[in-house]
Design an enzyme around this catalytic site. Structure first.
Site, PDB file in Angstrom:
ATOM      1  N   CYS A 171     -77.454 -19.191  12.588  1.00 45.34           N
ATOM      2  CA  CYS A 171     -76.665 -19.355  11.265  1.00 45.34           C
ATOM      3  C   CYS A 171     -76.417 -18.061  10.642  1.00 45.34           C
ATOM      4  O   CYS A 171     -75.750 -17.972   9.500  1.00 45.34           O
ATOM      5  CB  CYS A 171     -77.329 -20.235  10.307  1.00 45.34           C
ATOM      6  SG  CYS A 171     -77.084 -22.052  10.656  1.00 45.34           S
ATOM      7  N   HIS A 226     -69.570 -19.380  11.557  1.00 46.23           N
ATOM      8  CA  HIS A 226     -69.627 -20.494  12.498  1.00 46.23           C
ATOM      9  C   HIS A 226     -69.648 -21.825  11.591  1.00 46.23           C
ATOM     10  O   HIS A 226     -69.536 -21.552  10.199  1.00 46.23           O
ATOM     11  CB  HIS A 226     -70.774 -20.517  13.103  1.00 46.23           C
ATOM     12  CG  HIS A 226     -72.226 -20.740  12.353  1.00 46.23           C
ATOM     13  ND1 HIS A 226     -72.686 -19.844  11.593  1.00 46.23           N
ATOM     14  CD2 HIS A 226     -72.608 -22.002  12.112  1.00 46.23           C
ATOM     15  CE1 HIS A 226     -73.638 -20.219  10.728  1.00 46.23           C
ATOM     16  NE2 HIS A 226     -73.632 -21.553  11.068  1.00 46.23           N
ATOM     17  N   GLU A 282     -76.256 -31.268   7.576  1.00 47.11           N
ATOM     18  CA  GLU A 282     -75.759 -30.216   8.253  1.00 47.11           C
ATOM     19  C   GLU A 282     -75.511 -30.372   9.879  1.00 47.11           C
ATOM     20  O   GLU A 282     -74.707 -30.146  10.176  1.00 47.11           O
ATOM     21  CB  GLU A 282     -76.632 -28.921   8.001  1.00 47.11           C
ATOM     22  CG  GLU A 282     -76.152 -27.645   8.671  1.00 47.11           C
ATOM     23  CD  GLU A 282     -76.706 -26.383   8.299  1.00 47.11           C
ATOM     24  OE1 GLU A 282     -76.495 -25.647   7.477  1.00 47.11           O
ATOM     25  OE2 GLU A 282     -77.567 -26.148   9.080  1.00 47.11           O
ATOM     26  N   HIS A 323     -62.751 -27.309   5.436  1.00 52.61           N
ATOM     27  CA  HIS A 323     -61.807 -26.368   6.108  1.00 52.61           C
ATOM     28  C   HIS A 323     -61.787 -24.961   5.322  1.00 52.61           C
ATOM     29  O   HIS A 323     -60.951 -24.016   5.417  1.00 52.61           O
ATOM     30  CB  HIS A 323     -60.576 -26.900   6.378  1.00 52.61           C
ATOM     31  CG  HIS A 323     -60.641 -27.703   7.441  1.00 52.61           C
ATOM     32  ND1 HIS A 323     -60.983 -29.080   7.335  1.00 52.61           N
ATOM     33  CD2 HIS A 323     -60.512 -27.767   8.839  1.00 52.61           C
ATOM     34  CE1 HIS A 323     -60.921 -29.580   8.370  1.00 52.61           C
ATOM     35  NE2 HIS A 323     -60.553 -28.996   9.444  1.00 52.61           N
ATOM     36  N   HIS A 332     -70.122 -26.108  10.351  1.00 49.61           N
ATOM     37  CA  HIS A 332     -70.623 -27.479  10.857  1.00 49.61           C
ATOM     38  C   HIS A 332     -69.763 -28.662  10.192  1.00 49.61           C
ATOM     39  O   HIS A 332     -68.898 -28.342   9.462  1.00 49.61           O
ATOM     40  CB  HIS A 332     -71.987 -27.388   9.834  1.00 49.61           C
ATOM     41  CG  HIS A 332     -72.843 -26.538  10.127  1.00 49.61           C
ATOM     42  ND1 HIS A 332     -73.843 -26.273  11.267  1.00 49.61           N
ATOM     43  CD2 HIS A 332     -73.220 -25.168   9.655  1.00 49.61           C
ATOM     44  CE1 HIS A 332     -74.632 -25.685  11.264  1.00 49.61           C
ATOM     45  NE2 HIS A 332     -74.408 -24.805  10.477  1.00 49.61           N
TER      46      HIS A 332
HETATM   47 ZN   LIG Z   1     -75.180 -22.962  10.009  1.00 47.54          ZN
END
Ligand SMILES: [Zn+2]
Length: 136
Positions: free
Chosen positions: A33, A39, A126, A80, A41
């Protein structure tokens, strides 16, 4: 007292890191992370409220009112988006699920009270295996 939960979903990018730490230390502490190029989720949010059933409607709360409130104040801001850079209520915070759950509580509670109900729990997933619950 009756408890009612609304589920919402959103996709959001983030990075867990501390600017004052090296990339190596961030990787040690935050793992994948901490990836420098972000990145995302697919988050799942559960908003649980509580209240008495209104005799007139048989409802604790009109779910349409609750869902549009969550959409306006939380989902539209996160979905988004980049949690670190674009989400006003996460500014200056480490973009962890823990901090996110607390921030969502703080954003929603003043609006939920106006619907004549109480906020009981914010649950944020998550991943399938990791989730946070906050009870205020
Ligand atoms: Zn993450």
């Amino acid at each position: 007292m009756v408890f009612l939960t609304r589920r919402e979903r959103f996709c959001c990018a983030h990075r867990l890191y501390k600017e004052e730490w090296s990339d190596k230390k961030n990787l040690e502490v935050f793992g994948k992370c901490s990836n420098a190029n972000w990145h995302g989720h697919n988050y799942v949010l559960y908003v649980t409220v509580k209240g008495e059933i209104k005799e007139e409607t048989g409802y604790v709360v009109n779910l349409k009112s609750l869902s549009s409130l969550i959409e306006t104040h939380v989902i539209n801001k996160l979905d988004h988006k980049n949690m670190n850079l674009e989400v006003d209520f996460m500014k200056g915070k480490i973009a962890s699920t823990e901090n996110l759950a607390i921030a969502i509580w703080e954003v929603l509670e003043p609006h939920i009270i106006k619907l004549d109900i109480e906020l009981h729990r914010i649950k944020v997933e998550e991943t399938e295996n990791n989730f946070v619950e906050y009870f205020g």
